[in-house]
Motif scaffolding. Structure first.
Motif, PDB file in Angstrom:
ATOM      1  N   ASN A 130       0.830  -1.218   0.000  1.00  0.00           N
ATOM      2  CA  ASN A 130       0.000   0.000   0.000  1.00  0.00           C
ATOM      3  C   ASN A 130       0.854   1.254   0.000  1.00  0.00           C
ATOM      4  N   GLU A 131       1.949   1.225   0.765  1.00  0.00           N
ATOM      5  CA  GLU A 131       2.852   2.389   0.784  1.00  0.00           C
ATOM      6  C   GLU A 131       3.503   2.590  -0.575  1.00  0.00           C
ATOM      7  N   LEU A 132       3.931   1.480  -1.198  1.00  0.00           N
ATOM      8  CA  LEU A 132       4.540   1.582  -2.523  1.00  0.00           C
ATOM      9  C   LEU A 132       3.560   2.157  -3.545  1.00  0.00           C
ATOM     10  N   VAL A 133       2.299   1.663  -3.539  1.00  0.00           N
ATOM     11  CA  VAL A 133       1.292   2.146  -4.480  1.00  0.00           C
ATOM     12  C   VAL A 133       1.040   3.639  -4.293  1.00  0.00           C
ATOM     13  N   ALA A 134       0.947   4.085  -3.041  1.00  0.00           N
ATOM     14  CA  ALA A 134       0.685   5.499  -2.773  1.00  0.00           C
ATOM     15  C   ALA A 134       1.817   6.382  -3.274  1.00  0.00           C
ATOM     16  N   VAL A 135       3.076   5.978  -3.002  1.00  0.00           N
ATOM     17  CA  VAL A 135       4.222   6.800  -3.404  1.00  0.00           C
ATOM     18  C   VAL A 135       4.375   6.801  -4.920  1.00  0.00           C
ATOM     19  N   PHE A 136       4.218   5.610  -5.544  1.00  0.00           N
ATOM     20  CA  PHE A 136       4.349   5.555  -7.001  1.00  0.00           C
ATOM     21  C   PHE A 136       3.277   6.400  -7.683  1.00  0.00           C
ATOM     22  N   THR A 137       2.054   6.377  -7.145  1.00  0.00           N
ATOM     23  CA  THR A 137       0.958   7.171  -7.720  1.00  0.00           C
ATOM     24  C   THR A 137       1.271   8.656  -7.622  1.00  0.00           C
ATOM     25  N   GLU A 138       1.755   9.096  -6.477  1.00  0.00           N
ATOM     26  CA  GLU A 138       2.097  10.513  -6.303  1.00  0.00           C
ATOM     27  C   GLU A 138       3.261  10.907  -7.204  1.00  0.00           C
ATOM     28  N   TYR A 139       4.241  10.002  -7.359  1.00  0.00           N
ATOM     29  CA  TYR A 139       5.396  10.320  -8.192  1.00  0.00           C
ATOM     30  C   TYR A 139       4.989  10.435  -9.661  1.00  0.00           C
ATOM     31  N   ARG A 140       4.138   9.538 -10.145  1.00  0.00           N
ATOM     32  CA  ARG A 140       3.713   9.580 -11.538  1.00  0.00           C
ATOM     33  C   ARG A 140       2.820  10.783 -11.811  1.00  0.00           C
ATOM     34  N   ALA A 141       2.106  11.241 -10.778  1.00  0.00           N
ATOM     35  CA  ALA A 141       1.264  12.430 -10.937  1.00  0.00           C
ATOM     36  C   ALA A 141       2.065  13.720 -10.838  1.00  0.00           C
ATOM     37  N   GLY A 142       3.352  13.620 -10.494  1.00  0.00           N
ATOM     38  CA  GLY A 142       4.210  14.796 -10.376  1.00  0.00           C
ATOM     39  C   GLY A 142       4.037  15.547  -9.072  1.00  0.00           C
ATOM     40  N   LEU A 143       3.419  14.876  -8.062  1.00  0.00           N
ATOM     41  CA  LEU A 143       3.206  15.554  -6.777  1.00  0.00           C
ATOM     42  C   LEU A 143       4.473  15.542  -5.910  1.00  0.00           C
ATOM     43  N   ILE A 144       5.373  14.540  -6.092  1.00  0.00           N
ATOM     44  CA  ILE A 144       6.623  14.483  -5.346  1.00  0.00           C
ATOM     45  C   ILE A 144       7.762  14.205  -6.317  1.00  0.00           C
TER      46      ILE A 144
END
Length: 458
Positions: free
Chosen positions: A19-33
């Protein structure tokens, strides 16, 4: 290694959940981090981050699961085999330590498993509370060469089962290699056993540099006020060491000779179980097979010394001379007729050319384990004649120590119980005789009454 300002280390790594990996990858692909922020959150190297990101992009969250999830381990034992091992550990090999159980499972049952597996099974079968850690004694560095220092001691234990009497294993162990060089069993700790082991050690390996023992009266004379005539020049053990050129060292505490003390603990945990498993129930049988047990121990536990050079010195004397040295020596003084008393016997010196040179001289009476007796003047063997004394028999005196008094009292009580049982058997036989006589009298009286009653009828 530095990854875009983030220092990653294998120490204290906590793997992120899916779940942590999915959340971080989603934010990274969206350009949020940024990548730097993502690495800091997940605490993983850059290569691992992008490898998992590619799996997430192509397979979704399922691609982040470990490939072995849901699979049985390759080395997992069959359920029936595991149950068989548990059954053996509870029955045939009950009480065995993991190393000993592994040895017998492999040799006798053809089941090869790791020692750690057996330890885990035993913990599951026999849960135990965690003990408080005790402060260990600082270890002394091993000697560097085989034969530099031989530690010797006796271990009193119920070697043939909890219902059997105590007996003592006498053992020699080399300090450099942990090799048992000699061992035997006796009912109590006695000097004769150590003398036998010294002879066996010297014949097999040669003369060691030093022996290391406790301060038992076998090894060291008692205080000066309690010395007997036999101990004026030291103990038999000291005499043998002096004649062979072996230094003897005494430990002040049991911890000082920890090598032999740990050996005693190991043997107490292994040999009673192995004796029972192999049907060995008495001292004589154990001594016949003890070399086999010693060899098995050495194969499993002995190590190589730091230096390969052997510190043993070859024995220059013959085996017959070594037997004489390791026998029991008693000092006597010859009378005017060149005789002396020894154990209710008169020993007469024969064939001496110059009789006057021996009158009043100190000689040594050498007593062998098989009963053979010799007389020595210095190192010269003198022919003798043994004459039994006529008169009242002289009872043998016992000199007991703290380590032998229990065995002596047990022996006395066994004789006392036997004497009492004989008395009880005699009394029981007397009572049976009286009861039988009484029955005969009653039967005779009944016959007389019967005859009288028949006469009255007629």
């Amino acid at each position: 290694m530095l990854f875009r300002g983030f220092k990653w280390s294998k120490k204290n790594v906590k793997h992120p959940s899916i779940n942590e990996l999915v959340a971080v990858f989603t934010e990274y692909r969206a350009g949020l981090i940024t990548c730097k922020q993502a690495l800091a959150q997940l605490k993983m190297p850059e290569s691992t981050f992008f490898r998992k990101l590619n799996k997430f992009s192509s397979q979704g969250a399922e691609g982040l699961e470990h490939g072995n999830r849901g699979r049985s381990p390759v080395n997992k034992l069959d359920k029936d085999l595991r149950e068989k091992i548990d059954n053996l550990l509870q029955t045939k090999y009950a009480g065995f330590q993991p190393a000993l159980a592994r040895k017998y499972l492999k040799n006798c049952e053809q089941i090869e498993v790791s020692e750690e597996f057996i330890r885990q099974r035993l913990l599951k079968l026999y849960p135990r509370e965690k003990k408080a850690e005790s402060k260990g004694h600082p270890l002394r560095r091993r000697r560097s060469r085989f034969g530099e220092l031989i530690q010797i001691d006796g271990s009193r234990h119920r070697w043939f089962g909890e219902d059997e009497p105590f007996c003592v294993v006498h053992a020699f162990i080399d300090d450099a290699t942990g090799t048992i060089t000699a061992a035997c069993l006796r009912p109590t700790e006695v000097g004769e056993a150590y003398r036998e082991l010294i002879m066996g050690h010297v014949l097999k390996y040669g003369i060691p540099a030093a022996f290391y023992s406790d301060r038992h009266s076998i090894f060291k004379p008692t205080s000066s006020g309690l010395l007997t005539s036999e101990d004026q020049d030291g103990t038999q053990y000291q005499r043998i060491c002096n004649m062979l050129g072996i230094e003897y060292i005494y430990a002040k505490t049991p911890e000082a000779k920890g090598r032999i003390e740990r050996l005693n603990q190991t043997l107490q945990g292994r040999w009673p179980k192995e004796f029972k498993l192999r049907g060995i129930k008495d001292i004589n049988t154990a001594n016949l097979h003890i070399e086999e047990f010693v060899n098995e121990y050495n194969e499993e536990f002995a190590i190589k010394p730091f230096y390969q050079e052997d510190s043993h010195v070859p024995l220059l004397a013959t085996e017959e001379e070594l037997k004489r040295i390791c026998a029991t020596w008693h000092e006597r003084h010859l009378s005017k007729n060149l005789s002396c008393s020894f154990k209710n016997q008169i020993i007469q010196a024969l064939g001496v050319e110059n009789r006057h040179a021996l009158i009043g001289k100190k000689v040594s009476i050498v007593e062998y384990p098989d009963g053979k007796i010799e007389m020595l003047w210095g190192l010269r063997v003198i022919p003798i004649k043994i004459i039994p004394k006529v008169g009242c028999p002289k009872f043998e005196e016992y000199t007991e120590t703290a380590k032998t008094i229990d065995a002596r009292v047990d022996e006395i009580m066994a004789k006392e119980n036997q004497r009492r049982q004989l008395w009880l058997n005699k009394r029981a036989a007397k009572v049976r005789e009286v009861l039988n006589m009484r029955e005969l009298v009653i039967e005779a009286a009944e016959e007389i009454i019967k005859e009288d009653s028949e006469k009255d009828k007629h």
